[in-house]
Write an enzyme that holds these catalytic residues in place. Sequence first.
Site: not given
Length: 371
Positions: A123, A145, A187, A228, A238, A242, A246, A249, A253, A268
């Site tokens: 947990r 994330k 990035e 960041k 987000e 935030r 993206n 992206h 993606h 990526h």
Amino acid sequence: VTPMRIKVELGDRAYEVLIGPGLIAAAGRHIAAVLPARRIAVVTDENLAKIHLSGFVAALVEAGIEAVPVVVAPGEASKSFRTLEAVTDALIGAQLERGDAVVALGGGVVGDLAGFAAAITRRGMAYVQVPTSLLAQVDSSVGGKTGINTRHGKNLVGAFQQPALVLADTDVLDTLPKREFAAGYAEVVKYGLLGDAGFFDWLEANRDAIFAGGAARVEAVARSCRAKARIVAADEREAGERALLNLGHTFGHALEAAAGYDAARLVHGEAIAIGMVLAHDFSVARGLLAPADAEKARTHLSDAGLPVTISAIPGPRFEADELMRHIAQDKKVRRGSLTFILTRGIGQAFVAEDVPADAVHAFLSEKVNAP
Ligand SMILES: NC(=O)c1ccc[n+]([C@@H]2O[C@H](COP(=O)([O-])OP(=O)(O)OC[C@H]3O[C@@H](n4cnc5c(N)ncnc54)[C@H](O)[C@@H]3O)[C@@H](O)[C@H]2O)c1
Ligand SMILES: [Zn+2]
């Protein structure tokens, strides 16, 4: 050398990002300063296990910490339920207790996987990010994330779990393949393009020095992490700002998915380089951006050795219809409209709601065939 320190201001989950050369050799001391753990699982991939694992383990031992290595296969395929199960089994099998900790020693794949394993094992266990790719140092290791991919797409199962510490040793980037360094650099450029024209100008003046290593590289990583950290502290989950991270992206993606996540075709950061150029061109097409700014972004990325057109991706051609299907899967299409990150200038990205899907489709139909 004293490392640079950047604080991610998240109240009782606040933590520091340390950036500089030689941090792996001093890792035990830095970790012991923030965590009481006597035993630490070091999750890493086979590539890093060959080069950096023994030095890292020695640094832990020196600080009186026992290291339990957990080695996974390199590559995106390790962000899977199967590998997650293997990692959680290894943590529990080694009898790590809740007070012990997990270290992610690797790129974004290891960081996302090990962070998620730490979030759910017993947990929730403390974990430390030791990012070894440029992409992981400037992006994935900061912000909390974590997660894995499923048959439906990337990062669909995961958790927000902030690390206790991030150690970005800029020396380890010396062993990173050149192509991966350039991908991570996309990035870095993103932070300039999305919100900091001054940083973009600085990158224009220092790109070669950053690729070469040394002080410019440390500064590029630090300025990216600071950007960041600030955005994450303002909007951890987000809900707003935030989303600017993206930039590039949505297109990126879609290209990654259409290329079947085949690293031989596209990694990526390369997808994000093309995606950012498309976001700029699309902003021009929407009458929001001066063509000269789109050209500036394209030239900078291209000169860094990054692909900037869809046709630069090796392999079969892409179809606009297929890219639109991936975009629709990635995003909610509300009454024919999409939310996109667009821009009004270098450093002036914004969240555009209600972008007509038709306009995106028409734009992509032209771009899939453009040289
Ligand atoms: N959590 C987030 O906020 C976030 C943000 C951006 C990206 N990501 C995720 O990050 C992943 C991509 O990360 P990545 O680009 O680091 O990929 P990666 O982890 O696959 O690393 C790229 C390659 O470089 C190798 N490598 C890494 N460091 C090395 C070093 N110092 N020396 C030699 N080889 C080294 C790895 O073994 C791998 O083969 C994706 O899964 C993406 O979804 C997550
Ligand atoms: Zn990215």
